[in-house]
Scaffold this motif. Structure first.
Motif, PDB file in Angstrom:
ATOM      1  N   ALA A 194     -38.508 -39.869 -61.112  1.00 33.30           N
ATOM      2  CA  ALA A 194     -38.516 -38.434 -61.410  1.00 33.30           C
ATOM      3  C   ALA A 194     -37.497 -37.687 -60.546  1.00 33.30           C
ATOM      4  O   ALA A 194     -36.762 -36.824 -61.035  1.00 33.30           O
ATOM      5  N   ARG A 195     -37.432 -38.028 -59.270  1.00 31.33           N
ATOM      6  CA  ARG A 195     -36.494 -37.346 -58.373  1.00 31.33           C
ATOM      7  C   ARG A 195     -35.049 -37.673 -58.747  1.00 31.33           C
ATOM      8  O   ARG A 195     -34.179 -36.811 -58.705  1.00 31.33           O
ATOM      9  N   HIS A 196     -34.803 -38.914 -59.137  1.00 30.03           N
ATOM     10  CA  HIS A 196     -33.463 -39.299 -59.574  1.00 30.03           C
ATOM     11  C   HIS A 196     -33.033 -38.448 -60.757  1.00 30.03           C
ATOM     12  O   HIS A 196     -31.920 -37.920 -60.792  1.00 30.03           O
ATOM     13  N   GLU A 197     -33.919 -38.300 -61.740  1.00 32.16           N
ATOM     14  CA  GLU A 197     -33.585 -37.496 -62.911  1.00 32.16           C
ATOM     15  C   GLU A 197     -33.357 -36.040 -62.535  1.00 32.16           C
ATOM     16  O   GLU A 197     -32.461 -35.383 -63.058  1.00 32.16           O
ATOM     17  N   ALA A 198     -34.154 -35.525 -61.600  1.00 28.76           N
ATOM     18  CA  ALA A 198     -34.046 -34.112 -61.232  1.00 28.76           C
ATOM     19  C   ALA A 198     -32.818 -33.817 -60.387  1.00 28.76           C
ATOM     20  O   ALA A 198     -32.238 -32.733 -60.498  1.00 28.76           O
ATOM     21  N   THR A 199     -32.412 -34.753 -59.545  1.00 31.13           N
ATOM     22  CA  THR A 199     -31.310 -34.460 -58.621  1.00 31.13           C
ATOM     23  C   THR A 199     -29.954 -34.954 -59.098  1.00 31.13           C
ATOM     24  O   THR A 199     -28.931 -34.479 -58.610  1.00 31.13           O
ATOM     25  N   SER A 256     -29.081 -35.358 -62.575  1.00 31.26           N
ATOM     26  CA  SER A 256     -28.714 -34.932 -63.919  1.00 31.26           C
ATOM     27  C   SER A 256     -27.797 -33.712 -63.828  1.00 31.26           C
ATOM     28  O   SER A 256     -27.962 -32.887 -62.930  1.00 31.26           O
ATOM     29  N   PRO A 257     -26.840 -33.581 -64.758  1.00 22.14           N
ATOM     30  CA  PRO A 257     -25.948 -32.423 -64.708  1.00 22.14           C
ATOM     31  C   PRO A 257     -26.661 -31.100 -64.983  1.00 22.14           C
ATOM     32  O   PRO A 257     -26.224 -30.046 -64.546  1.00 22.14           O
ATOM     33  N   GLU A 258     -27.799 -31.150 -65.691  1.00 27.09           N
ATOM     34  CA  GLU A 258     -28.590 -29.953 -65.960  1.00 27.09           C
ATOM     35  C   GLU A 258     -30.025 -30.216 -65.541  1.00 27.09           C
ATOM     36  O   GLU A 258     -30.458 -31.359 -65.455  1.00 27.09           O
ATOM     37  N   ALA A 259     -30.771 -29.135 -65.304  1.00 25.72           N
ATOM     38  CA  ALA A 259     -32.175 -29.292 -64.949  1.00 25.72           C
ATOM     39  C   ALA A 259     -32.909 -30.000 -66.085  1.00 25.72           C
ATOM     40  O   ALA A 259     -32.717 -29.661 -67.252  1.00 25.72           O
ATOM     41  N   PRO A 260     -33.726 -30.995 -65.765  1.00 27.01           N
ATOM     42  CA  PRO A 260     -34.450 -31.708 -66.816  1.00 27.01           C
ATOM     43  C   PRO A 260     -35.408 -30.772 -67.566  1.00 27.01           C
ATOM     44  O   PRO A 260     -36.012 -29.886 -66.980  1.00 27.01           O
ATOM     45  N   SER A 261     -35.535 -30.994 -68.852  1.00 26.25           N
ATOM     46  CA  SER A 261     -36.405 -30.187 -69.704  1.00 26.25           C
ATOM     47  C   SER A 261     -37.775 -30.849 -69.832  1.00 26.25           C
ATOM     48  O   SER A 261     -37.970 -31.994 -69.393  1.00 26.25           O
ATOM     49  N   ARG A 262     -38.688 -30.162 -70.477  1.00 29.20           N
ATOM     50  CA  ARG A 262     -40.002 -30.762 -70.766  1.00 29.20           C
ATOM     51  C   ARG A 262     -39.840 -31.992 -71.653  1.00 29.20           C
ATOM     52  O   ARG A 262     -40.559 -32.967 -71.495  1.00 29.20           O
ATOM     53  N   GLU A 263     -38.857 -31.954 -72.546  1.00 31.58           N
ATOM     54  CA  GLU A 263     -38.596 -33.115 -73.407  1.00 31.58           C
ATOM     55  C   GLU A 263     -38.112 -34.299 -72.575  1.00 31.58           C
ATOM     56  O   GLU A 263     -38.474 -35.438 -72.850  1.00 31.58           O
ATOM     57  N   ALA A 276     -38.912 -34.838 -69.450  1.00 31.87           N
ATOM     58  CA  ALA A 276     -40.107 -35.307 -68.751  1.00 31.87           C
ATOM     59  C   ALA A 276     -40.972 -36.146 -69.693  1.00 31.87           C
ATOM     60  O   ALA A 276     -41.466 -37.217 -69.318  1.00 31.87           O
ATOM     61  N   ALA A 277     -41.130 -35.681 -70.936  1.00 31.41           N
ATOM     62  CA  ALA A 277     -41.948 -36.411 -71.919  1.00 31.41           C
ATOM     63  C   ALA A 277     -41.362 -37.790 -72.202  1.00 31.41           C
ATOM     64  O   ALA A 277     -42.091 -38.775 -72.312  1.00 31.41           O
ATOM     65  N   SER A 278     -40.051 -37.870 -72.305  1.00 31.02           N
ATOM     66  CA  SER A 278     -39.407 -39.154 -72.572  1.00 31.02           C
ATOM     67  C   SER A 278     -39.633 -40.128 -71.413  1.00 31.02           C
ATOM     68  O   SER A 278     -39.946 -41.306 -71.620  1.00 31.02           O
ATOM     69  N   LEU A 279     -39.480 -39.643 -70.187  1.00 29.90           N
ATOM     70  CA  LEU A 279     -39.708 -40.487 -69.013  1.00 29.90           C
ATOM     71  C   LEU A 279     -41.172 -40.944 -68.956  1.00 29.90           C
ATOM     72  O   LEU A 279     -41.468 -42.107 -68.676  1.00 29.90           O
TER      73      LEU A 279
END
Length: 193
Positions: free
Chosen positions: A158-163, A165-172, A174-177
């Motif tokens: 989760a932290r990898h995706e949040a830090t 990614s070029p844009e802030a992760p969306s709810r979608e 998060a759902a995919s992960l």
């Protein structure tokens, strides 16, 4: 009207709020003791007595905000609760998260980095354990306890995706992960049938 002296806790709360605001306004590289002191309504000597470095001051705020994160109690619906947890994490990191994370890595000492990791992981493990227990009670997960490495792996993903990614992760996002990685990992780890 006479000036009322603030308690130590009130001053610390004002400092943390000021650090949070200054980070949002100026980023990690733009944060200064002078700017935080002005925003907190205190002096630089007060800040220096509490925090020897900018990294220590920001780290204290990061830890405080991550452990105070407001979360609703789990619903017992595993997927929904996990998505909500990731959204809390993403909100904590926020738009300036990557820049703050990079700045802290460059300046923070090993002991402080360890404290941040322990506080973040402690919060995450606590929330994840509550979610797992609720899902287990609703029959979505098996009876086995999670291996101690599982919560750390989920947090790292989760932290990898949040830090990174070029844009802030969306709810979608998060759902995919959750759907493709986290739920299957939890099901295997708890031996769900």
């Amino acid at each position: 009207m006479p000036h009322t002296r603030r308690s130590s806790d009130e001053v610390l709360s004002a400092i943390r709020d000021a650090v949070h605001s200054e980070l949002a306004a100026h980023g990690y590289q733009g944060i200064t003791f002078e700017g935080v002191a002005r925003a907190a309504g205190t002096s630089r000597p007060v800040l220096y007595r509490r925090f020897p470095t900018r990294a220590a001051m920001v780290t204290d705020t990061v830890i405080a905000h991550s452990t105070e994160a407001a979360s609703t109690p789990p619903t017992g619906a595993l997927r929904t609760d996990l998505i909500d947890l990731l959204e809390v994490l993403y909100a904590q990191i926020g738009a300036t998260g990557v820049e703050v994370f990079s700045g802290l890595l460059a300046e923070v000492d090993h002991d402080t980095a360890t404290r941040v990791e322990e506080a973040t992981l402690g919060f995450f493990i606590g929330r994840l354990s509550t979610i797992v227990d609720a899902a287990r009670a609703h029959g979505e997960l098996g009876p086995e306890r999670l291996h101690p490495r599982v919560p750390g792996a989920v947090l790292a993903l989760a932290r990898h995706e949040a830090t990174l990614s070029p844009e802030a992760p969306s709810r979608e996002d998060a759902a995919s992960l959750v759907d493709h990685v986290i739920v299957p990992l939890l099901q295997v780890s708890t031996q769900a049938r």
